[in-house]
Design a protein around this motif. Sequence first.
Motif, PDB file in Angstrom:
ATOM      1  N   ARG A  44       0.842  -1.189   0.000  1.00  0.00           N
ATOM      2  CA  ARG A  44       0.000   0.000   0.000  1.00  0.00           C
ATOM      3  C   ARG A  44       0.885   1.250   0.000  1.00  0.00           C
ATOM      4  NH1 ARG A  44      -5.078   1.452   1.324  1.00  0.00           N
ATOM      5  NH2 ARG A  44      -5.693  -0.723   1.369  1.00  0.00           N
TER       6      ARG A  44
ATOM      7  N   HIS B 262      -3.249  13.479  -7.678  1.00  0.00           N
ATOM      8  CA  HIS B 262      -3.736  12.825  -8.897  1.00  0.00           C
ATOM      9  C   HIS B 262      -2.672  11.856  -9.431  1.00  0.00           C
ATOM     10  CE1 HIS B 262      -5.934  12.354 -12.652  1.00  0.00           C
ATOM     11  NE2 HIS B 262      -4.757  12.487 -13.269  1.00  0.00           N
TER      12      HIS B 262
ATOM     13  N   ALA C 287      -2.334   8.796  -7.272  1.00  0.00           N
ATOM     14  CA  ALA C 287      -3.483   7.898  -7.442  1.00  0.00           C
ATOM     15  C   ALA C 287      -3.333   7.096  -8.738  1.00  0.00           C
ATOM     16  CB  ALA C 287      -4.779   8.696  -7.439  1.00  0.00           C
ATOM     17  N   MET C 288      -2.853   7.782  -9.799  1.00  0.00           N
ATOM     18  CA  MET C 288      -2.650   7.094 -11.085  1.00  0.00           C
ATOM     19  C   MET C 288      -1.537   6.051 -10.985  1.00  0.00           C
ATOM     20  SD  MET C 288      -4.870   8.229 -13.100  1.00  0.00           S
ATOM     21  CE  MET C 288      -5.996   8.494 -11.775  1.00  0.00           C
TER      22      MET C 288
ATOM     23  N   GLY D  92      -0.650   4.474  -8.322  1.00  0.00           N
ATOM     24  CA  GLY D  92      -1.181   3.342  -7.558  1.00  0.00           C
ATOM     25  C   GLY D  92      -1.992   2.425  -8.454  1.00  0.00           C
ATOM     26  N   GLN D  93      -2.831   3.051  -9.327  1.00  0.00           N
ATOM     27  CA  GLN D  93      -3.631   2.223 -10.243  1.00  0.00           C
ATOM     28  C   GLN D  93      -2.727   1.444 -11.178  1.00  0.00           C
ATOM     29  OE1 GLN D  93      -6.609   4.626 -12.223  1.00  0.00           O
ATOM     30  NE2 GLN D  93      -7.620   5.101 -10.281  1.00  0.00           N
ATOM     31  N   GLY D  94      -1.686   2.154 -11.704  1.00  0.00           N
ATOM     32  CA  GLY D  94      -0.756   1.535 -12.653  1.00  0.00           C
ATOM     33  C   GLY D  94      -0.006   0.374 -12.022  1.00  0.00           C
TER      34      GLY D  94
ATOM     35  N   LYS E  72      -0.966  -1.239  -9.437  1.00  0.00           N
ATOM     36  CA  LYS E  72      -1.943  -2.066  -8.694  1.00  0.00           C
ATOM     37  C   LYS E  72      -1.656  -2.045  -7.191  1.00  0.00           C
ATOM     38  CE  LYS E  72      -3.596  -4.928 -12.391  1.00  0.00           C
ATOM     39  NZ  LYS E  72      -3.069  -4.061 -13.443  1.00  0.00           N
TER      40      LYS E  72
ATOM     41  N   PRO F 264      -2.878  -0.446  -3.640  1.00  0.00           N
ATOM     42  CA  PRO F 264      -3.927   0.335  -2.984  1.00  0.00           C
ATOM     43  C   PRO F 264      -3.349   1.595  -2.336  1.00  0.00           C
ATOM     44  CG  PRO F 264      -3.871  -1.942  -2.190  1.00  0.00           C
ATOM     45  CD  PRO F 264      -2.673  -1.755  -3.034  1.00  0.00           C
TER      46      PRO F 264
ATOM     47  N   TYR G 116     -11.408   9.112  -7.201  1.00  0.00           N
ATOM     48  CA  TYR G 116     -10.274   8.218  -7.472  1.00  0.00           C
ATOM     49  C   TYR G 116     -10.559   6.752  -7.150  1.00  0.00           C
ATOM     50  CZ  TYR G 116      -7.516  12.362  -8.340  1.00  0.00           C
ATOM     51  OH  TYR G 116      -7.046  13.522  -8.873  1.00  0.00           O
ATOM     52  N   GLY G 117     -11.818   6.422  -6.845  1.00  0.00           N
ATOM     53  CA  GLY G 117     -12.142   5.011  -6.646  1.00  0.00           C
ATOM     54  C   GLY G 117     -11.877   4.541  -5.234  1.00  0.00           C
TER      55      GLY G 117
ATOM     56  N   LEU H  45     -10.327   4.209  -2.356  1.00  0.00           N
ATOM     57  CA  LEU H  45      -9.198   4.640  -1.514  1.00  0.00           C
ATOM     58  C   LEU H  45      -9.557   4.403  -0.053  1.00  0.00           C
ATOM     59  CD1 LEU H  45      -8.150   8.215  -2.741  1.00  0.00           C
ATOM     60  CD2 LEU H  45      -7.377   6.011  -3.589  1.00  0.00           C
TER      61      LEU H  45
END
Length: 560
Positions: free
Chosen positions: A453, A475, A478-479, A481-483, A485, A487, A505-506, A508
């Motif tokens: 995380r 931002h 957050a991107m 983290g998504q990239g 994978k 959390p 951001y989904g 979180l």
Amino acid sequence: MDRHPAGAEHNDGRLIDHEDADRDVIAICIVAAAIILFVGIGGTVGPEVLNSFLGRGKGPDSALVGAFLLNIALIIFGWSRYRELAEEVTLRRQAEQQARMLAETDPMTGFFNRRSFDDAVNARIAKAAEEGSAVALLMIDLDNFKQVNDYNGHQTGDILLRACATRISGCVPGDAIVGRIGGDEFAVAVTFKSDLPALVERVASRLVDRIAQPTDCGNVVVDVTASIGIARSDISKLGGTIKGDARGLLEMADIAMYHAKRQGRNSYYWFEGPMADEMRFRCEIEAGIRLGIPRGEFVPYYEQQIDLQTGELTGYEMLARWESPDFGLIMPDIFIPIAEDIGAIGDLSECVISQALDDARDWDPALSLAVNVSPVQLRDPWFAQKLLRLLTEKRFPPHRLEIEITESCLHDNVVQVRSLITSLKNQGITVSLDDFGTGYSSLAQLRSLPFDRIKIDRSFVSSIVENKDSAAIVHSIAMLGQGLKLPITAEGIETSEVLEHLLPYGPLKGQGYLYGRPQPATVVRDWLESKGRVTRPRQSETGGHGREETMPPQRAVSNG
Ligand code: C2E
Ligand code: MG
Ligand code: MG
């Protein structure tokens, strides 16, 4: 430059010289007496021998010849004794000088050692006072020497110390006195005109710059910086209370050096009166920490961690507090760095984590417990074992525990951090990267470390509404983290406007004052019990940590 004390005067040395001189005089007297006797007897025996040889007499008395020959033997003996004695004296003098040098010189650098440095500086202060000038004493401490030594071995540490000594020699005036007065502590005494301290500042600034240059230690290139404190011998004229002799100057320079360290290291500071008060206060805090750990004054407080989408409580972050009877409630920003400096962080952390495991064991098993770990603890090769032992002792399931490692740890030693994270994860513990965005870790570093995380630093989150840069940073993280994978947890959510900015951001997690301030164990437990989220009802009140975080401090404690 005075690097070593060969020229220093020593009373015992002078005594030994007198003794040797006496013995020289006795040997010379024996030879001189033998020569006088030789001349006297030779004056009688010589003509008698010559007359006998020419057939004009019966020759010298045999007793007189015997005495004459004995006299010659005495001269030869006396002379050779004198020569031997002279050689012996020379050898002894050399040996004594060498022994004195060894006793007063630091063998690693050839600088004065602590004892001889004081004498040389006192002599210099007296001379400067006669000339109407002053002496500045610069205390130089290498900032991260211990790490270099621990990670790369003592041989590398020695190479680094010698390299620093060479740099110091190259930065100071020719008549400066230079000493090594501790493992990684050097001191320089420089004479200067009282109204021209700029000369000293130039030397200090050169030292800071030169020492910060990377050092090639053969198998590794290392970086260290230096913190320098400066004190001046005319301080008493400037209103100081500490004496202006070598000892007093070292004390003041030491205080100023610690001030430089607290101000971020890699810099120099002149000693000023208030620093001494600051130092005294720090000493009280240090003593308080040492006493407070066994007395149970360090206690865990808990901050809620929330699933931002559902608003559900997912767990708590444990944040240490010092409930000091002398100073009131002290925050970790004050005591953690000091505990790290004095080597007490391991005990302190074990003490609060152990209480937290006791507290959280009875909470709803779905709730996680996050604890912070200091970079200093990560350097302990037994850290993972100690933690696992604690978990076993407290019968706390490892999968409920989350370790928070700050981003700054990654610069210390990525290899060590990686193996630590791996061994913690193998036991089922989760590991998160705390305060992300403040430590400039690279994407490559982030990818190479198996974090579970990322926690976005509260400084970006709390200012997301009014600061465009903060919003852009949140931002990007957050991107990222998504990239990757990974959390994300956003810390420092203070208002519902901040929350609004984060929701798109989904999934979180988040924490912050919007959900409540960190609370003591009893408050958290009462609240959880009221929600039916404890597995065992309370048996008895434990410990005294039931105060609110807003408890007023009994004595002002500042961050500085
Ligand atoms: P951290 O781990 O980043 O902890 C979050 C800090 O942010 C906490 O400060 C918390 O009280 C504060 N905070 C929470 N919500 C908000 C908010 O909405 N706004 C603002 N401005 N601040 C908020 P705290 O408790 O003073 O802790 C400071 C730091 O001290 C922690 O930062 C952590 O790095 C360290 N720390 C705390 N406890 C321990 C411990 O037991 N061991 C170690 N090694 N470090 C600890
Ligand atoms: Mg944290
Ligand atoms: Mg944090």
